[in-house]
Design a protein around this motif. Sequence first.
Motif, mmCIF file in Angstrom:
data_model
loop_
_atom_site.group_PDB
_atom_site.id
_atom_site.type_symbol
_atom_site.label_atom_id
_atom_site.label_comp_id
_atom_site.label_asym_id
_atom_site.label_seq_id
_atom_site.Cartn_x
_atom_site.Cartn_y
_atom_site.Cartn_z
ATOM 1 N N LEU B 20 8.684 -4.272 4.191
ATOM 2 C CA LEU B 20 8.881 -3.509 2.952
ATOM 3 C C LEU B 20 9.502 -4.400 1.883
ATOM 4 C CD1 LEU B 20 10.336 -0.146 4.345
ATOM 5 C CD2 LEU B 20 7.946 -0.747 3.900
ATOM 6 N N GLY B 21 9.302 -4.020 0.646
ATOM 7 C CA GLY B 21 9.900 -4.736 -0.471
ATOM 8 C C GLY B 21 9.946 -3.824 -1.676
ATOM 9 N N THR B 471 1.061 3.438 -8.532
ATOM 10 C CA THR B 471 2.252 2.832 -9.128
ATOM 11 C C THR B 471 3.317 2.562 -8.077
ATOM 12 O OG1 THR B 471 1.805 3.994 -11.175
ATOM 13 C CG2 THR B 471 4.028 3.147 -10.882
ATOM 14 N N ALA B 472 3.508 3.514 -7.178
ATOM 15 C CA ALA B 472 4.515 3.317 -6.126
ATOM 16 C C ALA B 472 4.184 2.059 -5.327
ATOM 17 C CB ALA B 472 4.575 4.540 -5.211
ATOM 18 N N ALA B 473 2.888 1.867 -5.053
ATOM 19 C CA ALA B 473 2.484 0.678 -4.290
ATOM 20 C C ALA B 473 2.716 -0.599 -5.094
ATOM 21 C CB ALA B 473 1.016 0.793 -3.884
ATOM 22 N N ILE B 474 2.353 -0.592 -6.377
ATOM 23 C CA ILE B 474 2.579 -1.784 -7.213
ATOM 24 C C ILE B 474 4.070 -2.102 -7.285
ATOM 25 C CG2 ILE B 474 2.469 -2.690 -9.581
ATOM 26 C CD1 ILE B 474 -0.227 -1.313 -9.897
ATOM 27 N N ASP B 475 4.903 -1.046 -7.398
ATOM 28 C CA ASP B 475 6.355 -1.259 -7.467
ATOM 29 C C ASP B 475 6.918 -1.852 -6.174
ATOM 30 O OD1 ASP B 475 6.519 -0.310 -10.056
ATOM 31 O OD2 ASP B 475 7.169 1.704 -9.496
ATOM 32 N N ALA B 476 6.151 -1.795 -5.102
ATOM 33 C CA ALA B 476 6.604 -2.414 -3.847
ATOM 34 C C ALA B 476 6.291 -3.910 -3.816
ATOM 35 C CB ALA B 476 5.934 -1.732 -2.647
ATOM 36 N N THR B 477 5.320 -4.343 -4.621
ATOM 37 C CA THR B 477 4.881 -5.735 -4.553
ATOM 38 C C THR B 477 5.752 -6.678 -5.374
ATOM 39 O OG1 THR B 477 3.425 -5.518 -6.474
ATOM 40 C CG2 THR B 477 2.450 -5.049 -4.311
ATOM 41 N N GLY B 478 6.540 -6.117 -6.306
ATOM 42 C CA GLY B 478 7.288 -6.971 -7.229
ATOM 43 C C GLY B 478 6.466 -7.364 -8.436
ATOM 44 N N MET B 479 5.241 -6.831 -8.493
ATOM 45 C CA MET B 479 4.373 -7.124 -9.633
ATOM 46 C C MET B 479 4.784 -6.283 -10.842
ATOM 47 S SD MET B 479 1.945 -9.273 -9.290
ATOM 48 C CE MET B 479 1.479 -10.384 -7.968
ATOM 49 N N CYS B 480 4.651 -6.887 -12.025
ATOM 50 C CA CYS B 480 4.850 -6.155 -13.276
ATOM 51 C C CYS B 480 3.786 -5.062 -13.367
ATOM 52 C CB CYS B 480 4.701 -7.123 -14.436
ATOM 53 S SG CYS B 480 4.578 -6.338 -16.033
ATOM 54 N N LEU B 481 4.191 -3.892 -13.834
ATOM 55 C CA LEU B 481 3.268 -2.759 -13.903
ATOM 56 C C LEU B 481 2.084 -3.019 -14.844
ATOM 57 C CD1 LEU B 481 2.992 -0.082 -12.546
ATOM 58 C CD2 LEU B 481 4.468 0.929 -14.265
ATOM 59 N N THR B 515 -3.157 2.578 -0.792
ATOM 60 C CA THR B 515 -2.966 4.002 -1.080
ATOM 61 C C THR B 515 -1.990 4.624 -0.076
ATOM 62 O OG1 THR B 515 -5.224 4.090 -1.909
ATOM 63 C CG2 THR B 515 -4.192 6.193 -1.385
ATOM 64 N N ALA B 516 -2.138 4.243 1.194
ATOM 65 C CA ALA B 516 -1.247 4.793 2.223
ATOM 66 C C ALA B 516 0.197 4.358 1.983
ATOM 67 C CB ALA B 516 -1.712 4.337 3.608
ATOM 68 N N LEU B 517 0.384 3.101 1.538
ATOM 69 C CA LEU B 517 1.730 2.609 1.226
ATOM 70 C C LEU B 517 2.330 3.436 0.085
ATOM 71 C CD1 LEU B 517 4.066 0.496 1.336
ATOM 72 C CD2 LEU B 517 2.745 -0.896 -0.265
ATOM 73 N N GLY B 518 1.543 3.634 -0.980
ATOM 74 C CA GLY B 518 2.022 4.432 -2.114
ATOM 75 C C GLY B 518 2.413 5.838 -1.681
ATOM 76 N N LYS B 519 1.584 6.449 -0.871
ATOM 77 C CA LYS B 519 1.871 7.817 -0.400
ATOM 78 C C LYS B 519 3.144 7.855 0.448
ATOM 79 C CE LYS B 519 -2.822 9.747 -0.362
ATOM 80 N NZ LYS B 519 -3.975 10.083 0.465
ATOM 81 N N SER B 520 3.330 6.832 1.279
ATOM 82 C CA SER B 520 4.511 6.846 2.153
ATOM 83 C C SER B 520 5.794 6.717 1.330
ATOM 84 C CB SER B 520 4.416 5.741 3.204
ATOM 85 O OG SER B 520 4.644 4.477 2.612
ATOM 86 N N ILE B 521 5.731 5.946 0.248
ATOM 87 C CA ILE B 521 6.907 5.807 -0.631
ATOM 88 C C ILE B 521 7.214 7.153 -1.285
ATOM 89 C CG2 ILE B 521 7.761 4.713 -2.750
ATOM 90 C CD1 ILE B 521 5.926 2.275 -1.971
ATOM 91 N N LEU B 522 6.174 7.789 -1.825
ATOM 92 C CA LEU B 522 6.378 9.082 -2.494
ATOM 93 C C LEU B 522 6.882 10.131 -1.504
ATOM 94 C CD1 LEU B 522 3.232 9.212 -4.833
ATOM 95 C CD2 LEU B 522 5.569 8.549 -5.428
ATOM 96 N N LYS B 523 6.405 10.054 -0.281
ATOM 97 C CA LYS B 523 6.834 11.023 0.735
ATOM 98 C C LYS B 523 8.331 10.853 1.023
ATOM 99 C CE LYS B 523 5.437 12.917 5.185
ATOM 100 N NZ LYS B 523 6.233 12.384 6.284
#
Lengths: 76, 570
Positions: B20-21, B471-481, B515-523
Amino acid sequence: MITIDLNLFATLSRHLAARESAFEIKENTSIKELIAIIGVSPDDVKLIFVNGKKEGLDYLIQDKDRVGLFPPVGGG
Amino acid sequence: MGAPGGPKSVETGLGEYEGLGGRAMTSAVVAKEVPPLCHPLGADNKLVISPGLLSGTAAAMSGRLSIGCKSPLTGGIKEANSGGQGAQMLARLGYAAVILEGKPSDDTLYKIRIDSAGVRIEPDNSLKMLGNYDLVAKMNAAYGSKVCCISIGPAGEMKMGAASIAVTDMEQRPTRHAGRGGVGAVMGSKGVKVIVVDDAGCKMRKPKDPDKFKAANKEFVAGLKKHPVSGQGLPAFGTNVLTNVLSEAGGYPTRNFSSGKFEGAAKISGETQAELEVSRGGVATHGCHTGCVIQCSGIFNDKDGKYLTKQPEYETVWAHGGNCGIDDLDAIAMMDRLDDDFGLDTIEMGATIGVAMEAGLAKFGDAQAAINLIKEVGKGTPLGRILGNGAAVTGRVFGVERVPVVKGQSMPAYDPRTVQGIGVTYATTTMGADHTAGYAVATNILGVGGAVNPLKPEGQIELSRNLQIATAAIDATGMCLFIAFPVLDQPETFQSLLDLLNSFYGLSLTGDDVTALGKSILKNERTFNQHAGFTSEHDRLPAFFMKEKLPPHNITFSVSDKELDEVFNW
């Protein structure tokens, strides 16, 4: 002839003054034709607002319309 | 910070947090380790600071830092995201997260130093109530000018709901902020004034497959350069190019959300701002962190050509500008500087001053009065304490009905009546009103990622849902939105982002995995909020958005409650 309030934003303002509040064009001119008249490539125009509403290249411009044209832009 | 005998540092392995990050890390730790009913300023809350999965690598745009906790502003989970040098440096030092826990037993103020020799926590009461600029100057004098300071100003020390955490940029200026939700107050409650990070002697993180990584980065950068938004619009005019766009679209909240069009827009637009900056010897194209290739920022000098602040962002220019009826870029830049120095969220402060103006504390358009109100906050006067706790508190204290907040957090620069997709995001995101949580403006207004009519409810739920997940997934990568503009439009750029992750970690992620990563963050975030007492009734906009018609389109927000409840029903 009809008179419109023409606004060119961001890089498009290179083509004309940024705002021509009394720009004259023929009746039944489309946005596409307007873009050709002012010498802008249709590829450079991404967003078209007429009186605050998003419109397409085929929109027929009416007297007193406020037209705002933008290249592709983003932010947030 | 509350260890017996004084604060202590402990280093542990990642355990279940392996892989995770960024926001995935901060939200997982907060959801698992912070009691949802704890007081946000109490010992049980934790402040989690985490670089993204690609931070510290050679990947372009990878320097975003996530800061999470239970928010003192919303009472729910929070992830505030910042540029600056912090993410790259922490990641190069080998830290996936820095977590501040507990609370000191007295009011001693601490500084934390993190470098290749390890972590040191030292008391330093000489730093009390310093502004971020003076603080950074002091740290530079002591530790050199190649460090990164992650710090709070007086607002954080006073534990205000609008308090931010500053992160220094490449020029050692505290101009990048994890702004939203009062994260600075949580840092203040832990007794920590500054974390000084120094990555001297550290190298870039090494990918598992260097050749593939290098090729993916090349393709990724080419995609960013090719897309007209990230390759041309943002570098030339910055985020503030949106002032004219939103005003033209009738979606620019003016004078505390009472109109959608600002007559002074041209005077404070990105076009005008860039011209002014260049004419004064400033810079209109500038990055906020090492590795940025979009360069959407700039340097704003005052009338004498002297540095005042970084190029104020669109949100800031709106909040302190049109939202307060102010059309003076110099006054707005001064407020940006004061906010950065006191350590305040510019969006929350601008919205708060708008509410204060509605209450009659100052007249709309009175720039000097607005500046004076921010100074009250910095001084911590009783009025300043009220304002520093945000728009919701200020509205309640002064009896204002039109208060643009969701879950206690103020709305940014897009009116939900004329940009209905962003209204869905404001209402439903776990963060409180937040445009970055699912930027439907892109598709509603900017024609990126397709087109959905901004004035109608149709299609907005699905749009906001998909963007919130991505967005949740991008925010995990450290990438600028802002990579989202090319990633949404260009499949090959999305693929190169996947290739970066896969070649770095030796994975074989697909779009579905993201997509699954993003969903898990939101969950994680939704579950925390539910246990903190949030229900579907909290996923609503304030009533005035359904009652007051916004000129010039004269429409209300028309997505139904039933539809809003479907956003997380995937």
